[in-house]
Design an enzyme around this catalytic site. Structure first.
Site, PDB file in Angstrom:
ATOM      1  N   CYS A 192      37.139  39.218  45.248  1.00 19.32           N
ATOM      2  CA  CYS A 192      37.516  40.395  44.475  1.00 19.32           C
ATOM      3  C   CYS A 192      38.300  41.376  45.362  1.00 19.32           C
ATOM      4  O   CYS A 192      39.223  40.989  46.074  1.00 19.32           O
ATOM      5  CB  CYS A 192      36.255  41.015  43.884  1.00 19.32           C
ATOM      6  SG  CYS A 192      36.521  42.195  42.546  1.00 19.32           S
ATOM      7  N   THR A 193      37.927  42.645  45.353  1.00 19.14           N
ATOM      8  CA  THR A 193      38.647  43.649  46.140  1.00 19.14           C
ATOM      9  C   THR A 193      38.323  43.578  47.622  1.00 19.14           C
ATOM     10  O   THR A 193      38.847  44.376  48.411  1.00 19.14           O
ATOM     11  CB  THR A 193      38.341  45.061  45.609  1.00 19.14           C
ATOM     12  OG1 THR A 193      36.928  45.222  45.468  1.00 19.14           O
ATOM     13  CG2 THR A 193      39.010  45.292  44.265  1.00 19.14           C
TER      14      THR A 193
END
Length: 265
Positions: free
Chosen positions: A154-155
């Protein structure tokens, strides 16, 4: 229930445990006899190597639980692998919702190397703090220099980018963070996970499971990867087809981001 029935039930449970142990033992022996292919950017250690392969999962205040736990659930059962959680200091670390806490086993200062580094994503508060944390960036770069694989979910890729590891490389991230990934010097590339040399980045949250299975096969072999998919019964069949922004309308996208923001602490 009578004492005899209880004893019979206990006997069946012992038999089941023995069958499972025997099956897993056979899988482990099969894996140890195979020679996994060389991995891009570094040799994937063989399962008959004596040493244990180490995976360090970085935790920080505001990380997303499934980003870390999804890959952990797959990788912690790969033969010859030891997964540990690491944070600035050992002890409890809050997730992005503030309602769940995981325990970091080790402090960053006590971890000088790992075969695999995994950086999960998180809510805005946690990720922005990590993107600005020079001490964390130095630690990530130090681990990366000797790692076989450096990965993110993800981030978490924004954190790798802020540490200077993604310049000019293809990478992926959470769908709403794609522009920020490019600002971090990476070349956004669609996919559940993207492999570039020894760096593997996964898309949002649940994509960490996909990456975990891929990494399991890299650290062992494809047979173990396939078996781990069955072991965790990862056979997605969601009730809706809105799992990517390309499949969701603008209203659904806006609501998804609002739900995340409202749950953040």
């Amino acid at each position: 229930m009578s004492a005899a029935e209880l004893a019979a039930g206990a006997g069946r449970r012992r038999l089941l445990r023995g069958a499972v142990a025997g099956t897993l033992g056979a899988v482990g022996l099969a894996a140890a006899s195979d020679h996994p292919a060389d991995a891009a950017g570094g040799h994937a250690p063989r399962q008959d190597d004596e040493r244990t392969l180490s995976i360090a999962v970085l935790l920080y205040d505001g990380f997303t639980a499934l980003d870390a736990v999804g890959p952990y659930e797959v990788l912690c059962r790969v033969p010859g692998v030891r997964v540990s959680t690491v944070a600035r200091t050992a002890g409890p670390v809050r997730t992005d919702t503030g309602e769940l806490t995981l325990v970091a086993e080790r402090a960053m200062s006590d971890v000088g190397g790992a075969d695999v580094l995994l950086v999960p994503g998180g809510g805005n508060r946690g990720v922005v703090a990590m993107m600005e944390d020079a001490d964390v960036h130095r630690w990530i770069r130090r681990i990366h220099r000797r790692s076989t694989w450096t990965t993110s979910v993800c981030t978490g890729s924004l954190i790798l980018g802020s540490a200077g590891l993604l310049r000019g490389l293809p990478a992926t991230t959470y769908w709403a963070s794609r522009p920020y990934l490019e600002k971090a010097g990476a070349v956004y590339t669609p996919g559940r996970f993207v492999e570039a040399g020894k760096i593997i980045t996964a898309a949002g949250v649940s994509a960490g499971i996909d990456m975990g299975l891929h990494l399991a096969s890299r650290l062992s072999d494809e047979k173990v990867g396939r078996a781990m998919q069955l072991a965790v019964e990862y056979d997605p069949d969601p009730p809706y087809d809105t799992g990517s922004p390309e499949k969701a309308d603008a209203q659904t996208q806006a609501l998804a981001l609002k739900l995340l923001e409202d749950a953040a602490r």
